[in-house]
Design a protein around this motif. Sequence first.
Motif, PDB file in Angstrom:
ATOM      1  N   UNK A  66       0.861  -1.172   0.000  1.00  0.00           N
ATOM      2  CA  UNK A  66       0.000   0.000   0.000  1.00  0.00           C
ATOM      3  C   UNK A  66       0.905   1.232   0.000  1.00  0.00           C
ATOM      4  N   UNK A  67       0.644   2.162  -0.908  1.00  0.00           N
ATOM      5  CA  UNK A  67       1.379   3.418  -0.974  1.00  0.00           C
ATOM      6  C   UNK A  67       0.444   4.512  -0.488  1.00  0.00           C
ATOM      7  N   UNK A  68       0.738   5.039   0.689  1.00  0.00           N
ATOM      8  CA  UNK A  68      -0.129   6.060   1.272  1.00  0.00           C
ATOM      9  C   UNK A  68       0.584   7.409   1.208  1.00  0.00           C
ATOM     10  N   UNK A  69      -0.022   8.336   0.482  1.00  0.00           N
ATOM     11  CA  UNK A  69       0.561   9.668   0.331  1.00  0.00           C
ATOM     12  C   UNK A  69       0.112  10.532   1.496  1.00  0.00           C
ATOM     13  N   UNK A  70       1.106  11.181   2.124  1.00  0.00           N
ATOM     14  CA  UNK A  70       0.858  11.986   3.312  1.00  0.00           C
ATOM     15  C   UNK A  70       1.353  13.399   3.051  1.00  0.00           C
ATOM     16  N   UNK A  71       0.508  14.375   3.319  1.00  0.00           N
ATOM     17  CA  UNK A  71       0.866  15.782   3.143  1.00  0.00           C
ATOM     18  C   UNK A  71       1.878  16.174   4.213  1.00  0.00           C
ATOM     19  N   UNK A  72       2.962  16.844   3.800  1.00  0.00           N
ATOM     20  CA  UNK A  72       3.943  17.370   4.740  1.00  0.00           C
ATOM     21  C   UNK A  72       4.088  18.863   4.505  1.00  0.00           C
ATOM     22  N   UNK A  73       4.602  19.554   5.489  1.00  0.00           N
ATOM     23  CA  UNK A  73       4.807  20.988   5.350  1.00  0.00           C
ATOM     24  C   UNK A  73       6.016  21.268   4.486  1.00  0.00           C
ATOM     25  N   UNK A  74       5.925  22.272   3.703  1.00  0.00           N
ATOM     26  CA  UNK A  74       7.032  22.726   2.867  1.00  0.00           C
ATOM     27  C   UNK A  74       7.830  23.740   3.673  1.00  0.00           C
ATOM     28  N   UNK A  75       9.033  23.351   4.128  1.00  0.00           N
ATOM     29  CA  UNK A  75       9.832  24.214   4.985  1.00  0.00           C
ATOM     30  C   UNK A  75      10.260  25.495   4.275  1.00  0.00           C
TER      31      UNK A  75
END
Length: 107
Positions: free
Chosen positions: A95-104
């Motif tokens: 399973x490939x789960x895409x997770x939003x991260x903050x753009x530093x």
Amino acid sequence: MSNFEIKVVVKKVEGYCAAGYKPGTSFIVREFYVLENQTERICLHALGSMLTLLMPFLKGISARDLGIGLTDDVGYIRCPDPGAPYTCGGSVLFELKRIKIRDSESE
């Protein structure tokens, strides 16, 4: 920099996995890299089956548009080993789960 990371999780193992994957085994892909603090081995056969899809998925193309899932942020890839009776290995479903991260850079 990408605004996403992908958590790759073993969902199912059919037959024998030479890499030793078990359900729940996971690793993280971010930008152009598998994060280096991983404790799990990364099987080259499995990674090869994901490579052409990881970059577009990281860059924002949905799993649905890539044809690997029914929702935007979760897709599925299977390693190419067909297992018995053709090989002594087995097939692993990831399973490939895409997770939003903050753009530093935008802070």
